[in-house]
Design an enzyme around this catalytic site. Structure first.
Site, PDB file in Angstrom:
ATOM      1  N   HIS A 270     -45.371  64.037  18.448  1.00 31.54           N
ATOM      2  CA  HIS A 270     -44.819  62.685  18.413  1.00 31.54           C
ATOM      3  C   HIS A 270     -45.594  61.658  19.240  1.00 31.54           C
ATOM      4  CE1 HIS A 270     -41.598  59.706  17.922  1.00 31.54           C
ATOM      5  NE2 HIS A 270     -42.058  59.322  19.095  1.00 31.54           N
ATOM      6  N   HIS A 481     -14.046  36.294  25.241  1.00 33.39           N
ATOM      7  CA  HIS A 481     -14.683  35.356  24.318  1.00 33.39           C
ATOM      8  C   HIS A 481     -15.350  34.178  25.031  1.00 33.39           C
ATOM      9  CE1 HIS A 481     -12.660  37.753  21.432  1.00 33.39           C
ATOM     10  NE2 HIS A 481     -12.786  36.900  20.422  1.00 33.39           N
TER      11      HIS A 481
HETATM   12  C1  LIG Z   1     -34.588  50.683  20.074  1.00 32.76           C
HETATM   13  C2  LIG Z   1     -35.572  51.741  20.469  1.00 32.76           C
HETATM   14  N1  LIG Z   1     -35.159  52.775  21.220  1.00 32.76           N
HETATM   15  C3  LIG Z   1     -36.036  53.715  21.623  1.00 32.76           C
HETATM   16  C4  LIG Z   1     -37.356  53.621  21.274  1.00 32.76           C
HETATM   17  C5  LIG Z   1     -38.362  54.661  21.771  1.00 32.76           C
HETATM   18  N2  LIG Z   1     -38.760  55.534  20.663  1.00 32.76           N
HETATM   19  C6  LIG Z   1     -39.891  55.361  20.004  1.00 32.76           C
HETATM   20  S1  LIG Z   1     -40.084  56.437  18.758  1.00 32.76           S
HETATM   21  C7  LIG Z   1     -38.640  57.202  19.138  1.00 32.76           C
HETATM   22  C8  LIG Z   1     -38.165  58.387  18.340  1.00 32.76           C
HETATM   23  C9  LIG Z   1     -38.085  58.031  16.939  1.00 32.76           C
HETATM   24  O1  LIG Z   1     -37.850  59.147  16.179  1.00 32.76           O
HETATM   25  P1  LIG Z   1     -38.180  59.087  14.640  1.00 32.76           P
HETATM   26  O2  LIG Z   1     -37.748  57.805  14.091  1.00 32.76           O
HETATM   27  O3  LIG Z   1     -37.634  60.319  14.032  1.00 32.76           O
HETATM   28  O4  LIG Z   1     -39.752  59.075  14.606  1.00 32.76           O
HETATM   29  P2  LIG Z   1     -40.704  60.325  14.452  1.00 32.76           P
HETATM   30  O5  LIG Z   1     -40.343  61.281  15.563  1.00 32.76           O
HETATM   31  O6  LIG Z   1     -40.431  60.900  13.133  1.00 32.76           O
HETATM   32  O7  LIG Z   1     -42.060  59.769  14.613  1.00 32.76           O
HETATM   33  C10 LIG Z   1     -38.018  56.603  20.215  1.00 32.76           C
HETATM   34  C11 LIG Z   1     -36.740  57.053  20.788  1.00 32.76           C
HETATM   35  C12 LIG Z   1     -37.746  52.537  20.484  1.00 32.76           C
HETATM   36  N3  LIG Z   1     -39.007  52.354  20.102  1.00 32.76           N
HETATM   37  N4  LIG Z   1     -36.834  51.630  20.070  1.00 32.76           N
END
Ligand SMILES: Cc1ncc(C[n+]2csc(CCOP(=O)(O)OP(=O)(O)O)c2C)c(N)n1
Length: 678
Positions: A270, A481
């Site tokens: 990742h 509110h």
């Molecule tokens: C609102 C938000 N929260 C947390 C993150 C940090 N973040 C980046 S990628 C990710 C995991 C995403 O998982 P997934 O969508 O399944 O992506 P993949 O592992 O398949 O690349 C996180 C938590 C972010 N970019 N945006």
């Protein structure tokens, strides 16, 4: 290495799907490795889907990234930015060179960590905060649908494609967005779900057991599951989706980090480079013997041909729109042209003068309603809406018909109780072009929309938020509110214009500023309660445009300057009158927009603020007032949450009164005299 230099790489005669997808994979692997940061796994997993989409379906011309009738492609899973950069480079977008890929995530490069709109050609919206991309895409698809209804297939007929991951679909925003898109039957919206069952912490089974296909179907989408590494299955699913009258979800079962023997299918693919050993193994596994960043010429040539394939369609479109030029004024060109027509300027000016002459004692939300009614005719591309508070926000123009699934000719969107999706969708509408979106809710609920407002500010797009019930002045609904910290917290967002007009003239002027702000979103903070009109001598100048200005200047040297916003300007004016009776010379400054005032010259600011002691008055927390009040300034406002009671009593109980302002002025004056004596 440039494309030209790449010609020395031995090329295969035939270019297969795998070759093309592997080009995306290895550019992603190599760029992340060189940067020692980034996410290789998602581009490796979705390379097959992206290859089929771009090579067989996406209508675009890399030579003109802004062609209005292009298909939109939104990488909602913005952490996989290298997927997009690899595609932009391979298809030949100007400026996205091999050197830029090598400079991935470095200062000044066209390839920042997450895709940034306005920075890299071909990036349709800024993504990275998960869930924003898919919700923004809903706005793009909505704009397409509405423009298509107005101008027909010859001029507007394109799809919006999205890649979203587990993270995007876990975010609450996605639910608001898919619900809205399903309701409106946005059939040209097609979302690929990167169903790799992995997020950062590990398997998605740690935190999520949703059946996404069932979930989307329940929201009125057509949805299917496919093997995301099977090109024919991908193509068939896209074909099917394009023929649906509903938005479509294609859940693509993929392997994150596809091809990396020890990392694929795990969270280890990742958020970190694969490392030299694993990259060598991946090269062997995918039969990719080429050096880092080296793509065989035949593969680049094939991709470049795809990048140029849309040229004929684009030229034909330009030809069709040229024919419209024979009419004296084409509404289509007006819609695409971001400038405001002269009719607008005339209508707005007449209204300002009418307000100035009639001096209506009305709430600023009512004044805003009159503004909207007045300008809606001159601005047919104004797209209104509210998150289920139309009758409170007063956002619907008399001429606006509601947008319905079967009536895309409408000009007003009932977004439902979906503030966040409304804000994100408005971003998409603005990015798409053709409309100026505005939408209403209560100011206390600004936090529900905040992530999308922040992105609008970052992207420098014109989106107008009408946020009414802007203080304890809303009364009986109580502290849940009553916004107290919201003005300060919104003012903290760079490039967001926060307006708090004090009477009807200022409300019209604030609207005018917001409409003219081509590169900034705006929030209009409006009162529920009636406000006495104070503006005289309307003249030609929009005074709100300077952010703050002197409403009352006493004769002779100032003893004190009272600075107020919105509903508190009238309290400051009354205090000035009372002080005058005691021989105290008080100036009154209205400061409807701190951000615009900050942009004025030091001389102008100094002239408005003066040298005398200052008192600030705002029915909110002190927050960033210190900047204008200086050392020793006094603030009359809130120090905590409000309460449920009639508005007049709340102002009394919380000490935001004429007497309190007078007392603060006297304290300030006494303190400055003591300082002079000392
Ligand atoms: C609102 C938000 N929260 C947390 C993150 C940090 N973040 C980046 S990628 C990710 C995991 C995403 O998982 P997934 O969508 O399944 O992506 P993949 O592992 O398949 O690349 C996180 C938590 C972010 N970019 N945006």
């Amino acid at each position: 290495m440039t494309v030209h230099a790449l010609s020395s790489v031995t090329a295969r005669a035939d270019v297969s799907h795998a070759d093309m997808a592997n080009a995306i994979r290895f550019l992603s692997i190599d760029a992340v490795e060189k940067a020692k940061s980034g996410h290789p796994g998602m581009p490796m997993g979705m390379a097959d889907v992206a290859t089929v989409l771009f090579s067989r379906f996406l209508r675009f011309d890399a030579a003109d990234p802004a062609w209005p009738d292009r298909d939109r492609f939104v990488l909602s899973a913005g952490h996989g930015s290298m997927l997009l950069y690899a595609l932009l480079y391979l298809t030949g977008y100007g400026g996205v060179t091999s050197d830029e890929l090598r400079a991935f995530r470095q200062w000044g490069s066209k390839t920042p960590g997450h895709p940034e709109y306005g920075h890299t050609p071909g990036v349709e919206t800024t993504t990275g905060p998960l869930g924003q991309g898919i919700a923004t895409a809903v706005g793009m698809a909505l704009a397409e649908r509405l423009l298509n209804a107005r101008f027909g297939n010859d001029f507007v007929d394109h799809h919006t494609y999205v890649i979203a991951g587990d993270g995007c679909l876990m975010e609450g925003l996605s639910h608001e967005a898919i619900s809205l898109a399903g309701h409106l039957r946005l059939g040209k919206l097609i979302v690929f779900f990167d169903d790799n069952q992995i997020s950062i912490d590990g398997s998605t089974s740690l935190s999520c057991s949703d059946d996404q296909v069932a979930r989307f179907e329940a929201s009125g989408w057509s949805a299917c599951r496919i093997d995301g590494h099977d090109p024919e299955a991908i193509a068939a699913a896209i074909e099917h989706a394009r023929n649906s009258d509903r938005p479509s979800l294609i859940a693509c079962r993929t392997i994150i980090g596809f091809g990396a023997p020890n990392r694929q299918g795990t969270e280890k693919a990742h958020g970190a480079p694969l490392g030299a050993d694993e990259i060598a193994r991946t090269r062997a596994a995918l039969d990719w013997p080429h050096q880092p960043f080296a793509i065989p010429e035949s593969i680049v040539t094939r991709w470049r041909a795809i990048g140029a394939r849309g040229e004929a369609a684009r030229r034909a479109w330009i030809e069709r729109t040229r024919r419209l030029d024979s009419t004296p004024r084409s509404p289509f060109h007006d819609a695409l042209n971001r400038k405001l027509p002269c009719e607008y300027a005339t209508a707005m000016d007449q209204l300002r003068h009418r307000f100035g002459a009639e001096k209506p004692n009305i709430a600023s939300r009512q004044a805003s309603q009159l503004v909207i009614d007045t300008i809606a005719e001159a601005l047919p591309n104004l797209l209104g809406g509210s998150a289920d508070l139309t009758h409170s926000n007063l956002t619907r123009a008399k001429t606006h018909q509601p947008v319905r699934p079967d009536f895309p000719q409408g000009g007003y969107v009932h977004y439902g109780v979906r503030e966040h999706a409304m804000a994100a969708a408005m971003n998409g509408v603005a990015l798409h072009g053709g409309f100026i979106p505005y939408g209403g809710t209560f100011l206390a609920f600004a936090d529900y929309s905040r992530p999308a407002i922040r992105l609008a500010a970052l992207m420098r797009i014109r989106v107008i938020h009408v946020m009414t019930h802007d203080s304890i002045g809303l009364g009986e609904d109580g502290p849940t509110h009553q916004p107290v910290e919201h003005l300060t917290s919104l003012r903290a967002i760079p490039n967001l214009l926060v307006f708090r007009p004090g009477d009807a003239v200022e409300t019209a002027e604030a609207w005018d500023c917001a409409l003219r702000a081509q590169a900034s979103p705006s929030v209009l903070c409006l009162s529920r309660q009636a406000l006495p009109a104070f503006r005289e001598n309307i003249g030609d100048a929009n005074r709100v445009a300077s952010g703050a200005y002197v409403v009352v200047e006493p004769e002779g040297r100032r003893d004190v300057t009272l600075i107020a916003t919105g509903s508190e300007v009238s309290i400051a004016l009354q205090a000035a009158e009372r002080l005058a009776r005691d021989g105290v010379r008080a100036a009154v400054v209205s400061a409807p927009c701190f951000d615009l005032f900050r942009q004025q010259s030091r001389e102008y600011q100094a002239g408005v603020l003066g040298n005398a002691p200052r008192v600030g008055v705002e029915a909110a927390i002190e927050g960033d007032w210190a900047r204008w009040l200086g050392d020793g300034g006094e603030f009359v406002g809130m120090t905590g949450f409000g309460a449920s009671a009639p508005a007049e009593q709340l102002y009394r109980e919380f000490g935001i009164t004429t007497a309190a302002v007078v007392a603060a002025a006297e304290r300030g004056i006494a303190r400055s005299r003591m300082a002079i004596c000392a």
